[in-house]
Design a protein around this motif. Sequence first.
Motif, PDB file in Angstrom:
ATOM      1  N   ALA A   1     -95.374  52.474  19.677  1.00  0.00           N
ATOM      2  CA  ALA A   1     -95.683  53.782  20.264  1.00  0.00           C
ATOM      3  C   ALA A   1     -96.667  54.544  19.386  1.00  0.00           C
ATOM      4  O   ALA A   1     -97.602  55.191  19.886  1.00  0.00           O
ATOM      5  CB  ALA A   1     -94.396  54.588  20.427  1.00  0.00           C
ATOM      6  N   ILE A   2     -96.476  54.449  18.057  1.00  0.00           N
ATOM      7  CA  ILE A   2     -97.393  55.140  17.143  1.00  0.00           C
ATOM      8  C   ILE A   2     -98.790  54.535  17.234  1.00  0.00           C
ATOM      9  O   ILE A   2     -99.793  55.253  17.257  1.00  0.00           O
ATOM     10  CB  ILE A   2     -96.843  55.091  15.695  1.00  0.00           C
ATOM     11  CG1 ILE A   2     -95.626  56.011  15.599  1.00  0.00           C
ATOM     12  CG2 ILE A   2     -97.908  55.529  14.684  1.00  0.00           C
ATOM     13  CD1 ILE A   2     -94.884  55.937  14.311  1.00  0.00           C
ATOM     14  N   ASN A   3     -98.842  53.197  17.315  1.00  0.00           N
ATOM     15  CA  ASN A   3    -100.146  52.539  17.461  1.00  0.00           C
ATOM     16  C   ASN A   3    -100.839  52.993  18.738  1.00  0.00           C
ATOM     17  O   ASN A   3    -102.049  53.220  18.758  1.00  0.00           O
ATOM     18  CB  ASN A   3     -99.973  51.015  17.488  1.00  0.00           C
ATOM     19  CG  ASN A   3     -99.714  50.485  16.090  1.00  0.00           C
ATOM     20  OD1 ASN A   3     -99.989  51.155  15.102  1.00  0.00           O
ATOM     21  ND2 ASN A   3     -99.142  49.297  16.010  1.00  0.00           N
TER      22      ASN A   3
ATOM     23  N   ARG B   1    -104.976  56.287  21.428  1.00  0.00           N
ATOM     24  CA  ARG B   1    -105.369  57.346  22.378  1.00  0.00           C
ATOM     25  C   ARG B   1    -106.046  58.509  21.662  1.00  0.00           C
ATOM     26  O   ARG B   1    -106.976  59.115  22.198  1.00  0.00           O
ATOM     27  CB  ARG B   1    -104.146  57.832  23.148  1.00  0.00           C
ATOM     28  CG  ARG B   1    -103.736  56.815  24.188  1.00  0.00           C
ATOM     29  CD  ARG B   1    -102.632  57.309  25.076  1.00  0.00           C
ATOM     30  NE  ARG B   1    -102.222  56.237  25.963  1.00  0.00           N
ATOM     31  CZ  ARG B   1    -100.989  56.006  26.339  1.00  0.00           C
ATOM     32  NH1 ARG B   1    -100.005  56.777  25.907  1.00  0.00           N
ATOM     33  NH2 ARG B   1    -100.701  55.024  27.154  1.00  0.00           N
ATOM     34  N   LEU B   2    -105.565  58.807  20.466  1.00  0.00           N
ATOM     35  CA  LEU B   2    -106.219  59.886  19.706  1.00  0.00           C
ATOM     36  C   LEU B   2    -107.660  59.500  19.364  1.00  0.00           C
ATOM     37  O   LEU B   2    -108.557  60.337  19.412  1.00  0.00           O
ATOM     38  CB  LEU B   2    -105.437  60.184  18.419  1.00  0.00           C
ATOM     39  CG  LEU B   2    -104.131  60.957  18.590  1.00  0.00           C
ATOM     40  CD1 LEU B   2    -103.433  61.146  17.251  1.00  0.00           C
ATOM     41  CD2 LEU B   2    -104.395  62.327  19.221  1.00  0.00           C
ATOM     42  N   ARG B   3    -107.853  58.231  19.009  1.00  0.00           N
ATOM     43  CA  ARG B   3    -109.223  57.743  18.722  1.00  0.00           C
ATOM     44  C   ARG B   3    -110.098  57.867  19.973  1.00  0.00           C
ATOM     45  O   ARG B   3    -111.235  58.322  19.893  1.00  0.00           O
ATOM     46  CB  ARG B   3    -109.187  56.280  18.279  1.00  0.00           C
ATOM     47  CG  ARG B   3    -108.852  56.097  16.837  1.00  0.00           C
ATOM     48  CD  ARG B   3    -109.472  54.822  16.271  1.00  0.00           C
ATOM     49  NE  ARG B   3    -109.193  54.759  14.851  1.00  0.00           N
ATOM     50  CZ  ARG B   3    -108.154  54.093  14.329  1.00  0.00           C
ATOM     51  NH1 ARG B   3    -107.359  53.417  15.114  1.00  0.00           N
ATOM     52  NH2 ARG B   3    -107.943  54.102  13.024  1.00  0.00           N
ATOM     53  N   LEU B   4    -109.541  57.449  21.099  1.00  0.00           N
ATOM     54  CA  LEU B   4    -110.303  57.519  22.352  1.00  0.00           C
ATOM     55  C   LEU B   4    -110.657  58.975  22.676  1.00  0.00           C
ATOM     56  O   LEU B   4    -111.809  59.287  23.022  1.00  0.00           O
ATOM     57  CB  LEU B   4    -109.485  56.904  23.500  1.00  0.00           C
ATOM     58  CG  LEU B   4    -110.112  56.997  24.892  1.00  0.00           C
ATOM     59  CD1 LEU B   4    -111.423  56.222  24.945  1.00  0.00           C
ATOM     60  CD2 LEU B   4    -109.160  56.474  25.962  1.00  0.00           C
TER      61      LEU B   4
ATOM     62  N   SER C   1     -97.096  61.143  26.647  1.00  0.00           N
ATOM     63  CA  SER C   1     -96.681  59.754  26.858  1.00  0.00           C
ATOM     64  C   SER C   1     -95.933  59.211  25.650  1.00  0.00           C
ATOM     65  O   SER C   1     -94.949  58.483  25.810  1.00  0.00           O
ATOM     66  CB  SER C   1     -97.902  58.895  27.163  1.00  0.00           C
ATOM     67  OG  SER C   1     -98.777  58.910  26.062  1.00  0.00           O
ATOM     68  N   VAL C   2     -96.361  59.565  24.421  1.00  0.00           N
ATOM     69  CA  VAL C   2     -95.681  59.021  23.236  1.00  0.00           C
ATOM     70  C   VAL C   2     -94.305  59.648  23.081  1.00  0.00           C
ATOM     71  O   VAL C   2     -93.339  58.966  22.759  1.00  0.00           O
ATOM     72  CB  VAL C   2     -96.543  59.236  21.982  1.00  0.00           C
ATOM     73  CG1 VAL C   2     -95.750  58.922  20.733  1.00  0.00           C
ATOM     74  CG2 VAL C   2     -97.735  58.312  22.047  1.00  0.00           C
ATOM     75  N   ASP C   3     -94.180  60.935  23.353  1.00  0.00           N
ATOM     76  CA  ASP C   3     -92.863  61.583  23.315  1.00  0.00           C
ATOM     77  C   ASP C   3     -91.904  60.895  24.276  1.00  0.00           C
ATOM     78  O   ASP C   3     -90.766  60.630  23.958  1.00  0.00           O
ATOM     79  CB  ASP C   3     -92.990  63.067  23.672  1.00  0.00           C
ATOM     80  CG  ASP C   3     -93.418  63.888  22.473  1.00  0.00           C
ATOM     81  OD1 ASP C   3     -93.770  65.040  22.670  1.00  0.00           O
ATOM     82  OD2 ASP C   3     -93.404  63.313  21.352  1.00  0.00           O
TER      83      ASP C   3
END
Lengths: 207, 70
Positions: free
Chosen positions: B4-6, B11-14, B62-64
Amino acid sequence: MHFPTVWLLSLIAFSVALIGVLAAWPGLTATRRGKILAFLVLFLLPLLCMAMGVSSEFERSKTTSFCLSCHIMASHGRSLYVDDSTYLAAAHFQNHRVPADQACYTCHTNYAMFGGFRAKLNGLHHVYVQYFGKPHDPIVLYEPYNNRECLHCHLGARSFEEGAVHTADPDLLPAVKANKVSCLSSGCHDVVHNVGQLNNVKFWKGD
Amino acid sequence: MTAAINELEKRLRLAGMLLIIGLLVEAVCLLWARPLAFILLVVAGGLLCISGIAVYLYSLVSVDQAASER
């Protein structure tokens, strides 16, 4: 380049640098401070930059130089410098009856509700026609010029309300105010840009 | 949890890349004072920035959700 643009470009550069840091090391967002930083950098700063950028471009799109940056507008730009006071556009521009740096916009925007927005839509249509259509030669207005745009400034002015020609016929001013008699096409102020006659006129060499 | 962290980092990079490109488009448009620049700023710059912000917000949600499911 004027100051707000420099300031905005600096803000964009600052935002891009911070976003770059977060994109390179997304693990920074694992901590509470990192999460706050991410919210600031990936949400608030881009929104601020976009809002300021769009606002800045909206303001710039009102300038005379912006309108005249299209080749097709060159003759209309020249008509602002005709050395003849009967040329309505030239008289307004040269005597600063309209702001010289927003001359086109001041007369050609729509002073009704959402007029500024409609003017921008018309601008988008101009660009579409310029690149994908066939512009009129010479260009023409999309709809007849509305007296409302003249009255935005002239209504209530002494020279307008008490002018000898305007008051000679008591029915004239009410008809003008109701847009039933056009200021421009009724034979009174019908010399406006007249770009077809620019080869036969003298030009003012002002600023 | 690591997956999930990956995913979050991806997504943060995108989001970051979309925002950087959007802001660079905006900067170019501010320097290029032409009517086309106005359209480019609103359409391309605006779309890229909105997409970047949307990806960032989606990554949070989504990660939460992924973490809570685990």
